[in-house]
Structure formats: C-alpha cells, structure tokens
Write an enzyme that holds these catalytic residues in place. Sequence first.
Site, PDB file in Angstrom:
ATOM      1  N   ARG A 123       0.867  -1.225   0.081  1.00  0.00           N
ATOM      2  CA  ARG A 123      -0.114   0.252   0.121  1.00  0.00           C
ATOM      3  C   ARG A 123       0.894   1.252  -0.039  1.00  0.00           C
ATOM      4  NH1 ARG A 123      -2.187   0.019   6.186  1.00  0.00           N
ATOM      5  NH2 ARG A 123       0.050  -0.212   7.214  1.00  0.00           N
ATOM      6  N   ASN A 161      -4.272   8.270   4.610  1.00  0.00           N
ATOM      7  CA  ASN A 161      -4.201   7.459   5.889  1.00  0.00           C
ATOM      8  C   ASN A 161      -2.766   7.581   6.244  1.00  0.00           C
ATOM      9  OD1 ASN A 161      -5.551   5.629   8.006  1.00  0.00           O
ATOM     10  ND2 ASN A 161      -3.796   4.258   7.370  1.00  0.00           N
ATOM     11  N   GLU A 162      -2.518   7.780   7.677  1.00  0.00           N
ATOM     12  CA  GLU A 162      -1.109   7.739   8.142  1.00  0.00           C
ATOM     13  C   GLU A 162      -0.062   8.378   7.092  1.00  0.00           C
ATOM     14  OE1 GLU A 162      -0.020   3.970   9.866  1.00  0.00           O
ATOM     15  OE2 GLU A 162      -0.915   4.498  11.711  1.00  0.00           O
ATOM     16  N   GLU A 319      -6.202   5.297  16.015  1.00  0.00           N
ATOM     17  CA  GLU A 319      -5.756   3.909  16.166  1.00  0.00           C
ATOM     18  C   GLU A 319      -4.928   3.738  17.270  1.00  0.00           C
ATOM     19  OE1 GLU A 319      -3.630   2.398  12.840  1.00  0.00           O
ATOM     20  OE2 GLU A 319      -4.988   3.397  11.315  1.00  0.00           O
ATOM     21  N   TRP A 327       3.590  -6.395  13.121  1.00  0.00           N
ATOM     22  CA  TRP A 327       4.604  -5.792  12.426  1.00  0.00           C
ATOM     23  C   TRP A 327       5.647  -5.887  13.175  1.00  0.00           C
ATOM     24  CZ3 TRP A 327       5.231  -1.459  15.158  1.00  0.00           C
ATOM     25  CH2 TRP A 327       4.124  -1.017  15.588  1.00  0.00           C
ATOM     26  N   LYS A 368      -3.802 -10.248   9.125  1.00  0.00           N
ATOM     27  CA  LYS A 368      -4.611 -11.211   9.633  1.00  0.00           C
ATOM     28  C   LYS A 368      -4.311 -11.744  10.985  1.00  0.00           C
ATOM     29  CE  LYS A 368      -2.751 -15.361   7.081  1.00  0.00           C
ATOM     30  NZ  LYS A 368      -2.032 -14.558   6.379  1.00  0.00           N
ATOM     31  N   HIS A 370      -3.022  -9.398  13.229  1.00  0.00           N
ATOM     32  CA  HIS A 370      -3.132  -8.041  14.056  1.00  0.00           C
ATOM     33  C   HIS A 370      -4.603  -8.387  14.877  1.00  0.00           C
ATOM     34  CE1 HIS A 370      -3.320  -4.137  15.076  1.00  0.00           C
ATOM     35  NE2 HIS A 370      -2.310  -3.604  14.443  1.00  0.00           N
TER      36      HIS A 370
HETATM   37  C1  GAL Z   1      -1.418   1.637  10.943  1.00  0.00           C
HETATM   38  C2  GAL Z   1      -2.531   1.597   9.641  1.00  0.00           C
HETATM   39  C3  GAL Z   1      -3.542   0.639   9.696  1.00  0.00           C
HETATM   40  C4  GAL Z   1      -2.859  -0.793  10.076  1.00  0.00           C
HETATM   41  C5  GAL Z   1      -2.287  -0.656  11.448  1.00  0.00           C
HETATM   42  C6  GAL Z   1      -1.690  -2.133  12.099  1.00  0.00           C
HETATM   43  O1  GAL Z   1      -0.232   1.874  10.449  1.00  0.00           O
HETATM   44  O2  GAL Z   1      -2.924   2.779   9.461  1.00  0.00           O
HETATM   45  O3  GAL Z   1      -4.089   0.460   8.396  1.00  0.00           O
HETATM   46  O4  GAL Z   1      -2.250  -1.010   9.101  1.00  0.00           O
HETATM   47  O5  GAL Z   1      -1.297   0.259  11.303  1.00  0.00           O
HETATM   48  O6  GAL Z   1      -0.894  -1.782  13.337  1.00  0.00           O
END
Ligand code: GAL
Length: 685
Positions: A123, A161-162, A319, A327, A368, A370
Amino acid sequence: MTSPLTPRFPYAAGGDGARRLVYGADYNPEQWSREVWEEDVRLMREAGVNIVSLGIFSWALLQPTRDTWDFGWLDEVMDLLHRGGIGVDLATATASPPPWLTTAHPEILPVTAAGETVWPGARQHWRPTSPVFRTHALRLVRALATRYAAHPALVAWHVNNELGCHNVYDYSDDAARAFRTWLRHRYATLSDLNHAWGTAFWSQRYSDWDQILPPRQAASHPNPTQQLDFKRFSSDALKEHVRAEREVLRELTPGVPVTTNFMVMGSTKGMNYPDWAGEIDFVSNDHYVQPGPQDRDELSFSANLTSGIAGHRPWFLMEHSTGAVNWQPVNLPKQPGELARDSLLHVAHGADAVCFFQWRQSAAGAEKYHSAMVPHAGADSDLFRSVVELGRTLEALAPVAGAEREPARVAILFDWESWWTSEHDSHPTSRLDYRQEALDWYTALHRLGVRADIVPAHRTGLAAYDVVIAPVLHVVGQTLAKELTQYAEGGGHLVTTYFSGVVDENDHVWLGGYPGALSELLGIRIEEFGPLLDGVTVDLDNATTGSLWTDRITVSGRDVDVLARYRTGTYAARPAVTRRTTGRGSAAYVSTRLGAAGLTELLPELLAPSGVTSELPEGARGSVELVVRRDAVSRYLFLVNRSEEPVPLPAVTGDVLIGPATASGETLVLPPREVVVLRQPASSS
Ligand code: GAL
C-alpha cells in the site's frame, strides 16, 4: 457549563447530539459478506461504539476502472451504520492506489535513494509530488464528497491514511522537480542556496537550479543541509497533499470537520506534525505500544506530545490495538487490564476519542494476525468482553469530553528539526538517539512523580512553565536563543544537554566554542566533544554514570555553579553539570547521557530552584501517573497505575467517576493496571 469544545471535533458521532467520548475503530466491511455487516452493527451497539473510520483502503472497489464507479456497497454500509446510530469518519480512500492506476501510470510509483522503483503489492505506493497521482486522488475525493455530502452518518473526513508511513522519502524525478521549486521559494537566489548548503565544500557549487537533486545515494555522506532541506521539503510535500484534499472537502462539505491520522510514536519522525496541525480541524493520532522497559512511558510521552501538538485541546485517538500487532519481530498480546489502562492513559492526556485498528480481525491479508475489537474467536471471547467493558467505562467518563489538559509546571521541548539534524551521519557519534534522550527525562520525571508537558519547540507560552527542559536542542537560531535567554532571565529555569545550541537553521556551526547559541546564557564554553565508545562509561562525582557523550567544558561566565564534575574519563575533574543563575532564573547544562536512572538522581537538584515537587504521595511515585484535565467547573484527576502492584493513594480526594469505590475515610487503593478518575471543583487546583 464547561469550557468551549474544540469547535470542529466530531462529538456528533452517535447522532443524538449528546456530548460523549467517541469510541470505535477502522471498519473494513469490504472484507466481509452482508450478513456479517448486520452482525457488526449489532455488536458495535453492544460495545457502545459510536464511530467508525470507513473506506480507508477501498479505492479499487469504489473505482474499479478509470471510468467506472461503484458506490452501492458503501451506500448500504453508510445507511446501515446510520440506522445503528453510528457516525462515520469517512476516508477519502486515497491511501492505496488501485492496480489499474499503477499499470496505466507507473510514473506515480516512488523511487528509493538508490533509484529502485517501489512496486505495488502492498500500500501507499505513490509519490507525494506526482501530478498524475494528485489528479486521480482528487477526482476520487470529489466523487466521494459529492455523493456523501448530505449523508446523515457522515461526521468527519479522514484524509488518506497515516501519510508518510511508507512513502515519506521519494527520490524520483517528480520529487527532484518539486524539490527545486521548494528551494527556489526558500532561497530565491542560487547564491543564497549555495551559502546555506555550504557548497564551497567538496566542490558542490551549483550554477543552475536544474543541477540540484534530492540527496540520492551518493559515494559518501550527502551534503547535510541538502539532507535537512530534503526532510523539510518531504514533510511539506505531504502537508501539501493534505491541503489539496482538504480544499476539495471544504468546498463540497464545509460543515464537516477534516482530519488526518498522525503517527506520533516511536521512531516515526519524517512528518513535522506541529507544522501540520493548523491544516486540519482536529488532531488525530495513531499509537502502538512497542514492548520494552519504557513502553508505557513511551505511550504516555506520545499522548502527551500529541496533546502539545493539539495545543492542549481534545484530540482523537484514531488507532491503537486491542492486543498484538503483526509488524513487530515478536507480537505480544496485552495483559488483562492493559486494553482499558492504555486507552485511558490516552484519554488522560486529552484524547476525546478511543479508536482501534480495526473492528473485526481480518481472515486474509497481511494483517490477519493483527488484533481487533472482534477477534478471530468471535464475540464470545475475553477480548470482546473487555471491549464492551471499555465502552461502558467511556460512557461513564462522558463529563470529561471537551475538557482541556491542565498544563504542568515542567515542560520538555521537542523539536523536529533538532531530531532530524542531531541524528545525521558524519557526526561525533552515530549513536545519538534524540527521542530516547527526551524520553529518559520524561521517565525520570515520572519516577519522581512530577507531571510534565511535552511541548513542540517554537510554540509561544514558555513563560508559563517554571522549568523548561530542552534535551539535545541541536538547532538554535538567533530568535530561539533570545527567547530562551528571556525565559531564564524572566524567572524560568532552563535545563539543556549535550549537543544543544551547536548549529543554526542552515546546520552551520556557531563559531567561538560550543554550545554556540547558548554559550553565553549557560556561561560555559566547550572546545571539544568527547563522545564515548559503546560500552564505555564515565563516573560523575554525584554518583551518577554517563555514557554516549562527554564535553570538555570551561566555565566562562559569572554566577555559574558546577553541580557535578567528571570523576573518570578524559575530562576527569572538569565540570559535567553546570547551572548559571541569570536574572530571576537559571540555565543548567548536562553534558553527558545519564539515562533515566541518573536523571532521576539529578533532577531534584535541577528542580530545586523552581520549587517544583511531586503532587503524588511518596509510595505512588513511579507507579502511578497523574494527569489532569479541566473545564470551567471541574478538574478531572486521572490516576493511572502503570505497575503490577496495588498502590495506596492516601490524601487523594474527589468524586469517583470511574475506578474502585472507597468508603469515606478509607484510603483509596489502586489495583494493578487500573485507573481511577476523580472529579474535583475547578477551584481546588
Ligand atoms: C497503521 C495503519 C493501519 C494498520 C495498522 C496496523 O499503520 O494505519 O491501516 O495497518 O497500522 O498496526
């Protein structure tokens, strides 16, 4: 009566006009069938969810080809959410360009410093400066804003987004062109640019603007001012994208507030957020805990800095996670109680919204594993029960909505440009970690039970603080030097550290001895830096130990006290910590890295002239964090137990909004990982 709300905060989520804390998640219904959508709304209601961020990664579905659009599914979801009383923070969906676009226009793909293309497949594979990308993105924004302008579920816009998470530094030809335009604006003449960049060095003098490039991978260290300007430019390029989308949204939906989610956390440093904050209607942030010895100090630090960026007005936690992310090298779940405790720590620092990534845990795709509000196990799970419980807790905290964060007496200055430049290559050490140094000061203050604000440098209002700590304030121009001098002379107590005041805004060294711009104010002169090799430490005569850095200090001014000297190392017997009394205040200098432990030892002496002490009972210091919010009638004391032990809080009073009930006269004991919020009359501060 309470203090005025941030005017354009989406409190309307929920549809009934009542003021409450906002609760929700990123919602990705396109990953699920329609039956699941019905269940989602039912469960959202059960949990007390009143907002979702929708459509963040939906571009390929909304616009399947260049000239076809499919809004049908989104119409349905918007209607369904509205019927459920759930507001929508609608994304502009521009974060992930669809395959048809990157196939037709591969020239929108970013390029690395080494000249490699960043291919689609994940992305955010777009160049911030691509005119082609911008045209397509704005077409989508216009289509969405036109379609949903009057939809009753719409309470806010979520730009992209971010921004910059994966594409902040692009070295493409588009970037080169835009960089030159940005530089012309900054410097007007090539001769000014040549001076600022110090191009007399290594035969770098430019005779034509077209010769200038981004700092692409070179044979050795790229020009440092070119690097600094490229960082400034790259942050500005993304800010420009926010503006471009926002302008379309304001034109078509002037009444709907616009935000974009920042990433004030850990090592995310490419975007100069204090400089972006004025572009949006309310500040939003994403935060993920990165496990380690200071992980909750870091959470608190980031939330606190977000509040500073938002000018202490309420902000939106867009978030965070209910449990593990996907990650990190090893992705830990949260301990019982941490889901609520972490959320409430953000609320303590001014968040009026608590949202998660994401609502329902994906069954496919890179995320998946997360966590989410509804886990793979389904609603019959401890995690979902905790989510429901948090919803109840946030309902009980409704009176806090709109309250500002009460300023502390101590500020830690945080400066993006010092962060960027102090960590450049070709420096005395490559080990300097700007944010870690600031975090260590914050941890030390927490251990002493002293509240502090993290304040973006260059904001006005320093005089309101009794103590200003400016760790590694590397870039100090004349104006800032003057402000800090006036602050100290006017009665403030400034504390700064190694590698501060060394360069001006062009990253040129102030000559005549370090710390350059701050030398006179501090009454010291440094002829030489003495960085330390890994594992090497020096002892100070106040029983603390330094690492990373030392300075060869000579006291050059009057009224300078040496608070500690080096006992060992190259500079043994020379000053290590100094303080000059000036006007009605003072200016102190700490020349080595003492770490959180050493700073906890030193700070009481540094704070002494200001009279700042802990507001917490002795036994609670270092375990419980106190944060205060206030409005015109009440103060809200958030007491957050960050430890694994119960903590008694004698002499702490107020009406309990949430937390363990205590019979009158009994000492309140805060269980491990729990939070109590007490309400006091505003007059009691
Ligand atoms: C952010 C992002 C989300 C998702 C999340 C996972 O960086 O905006 O879409 O990827 O992290 O931690």
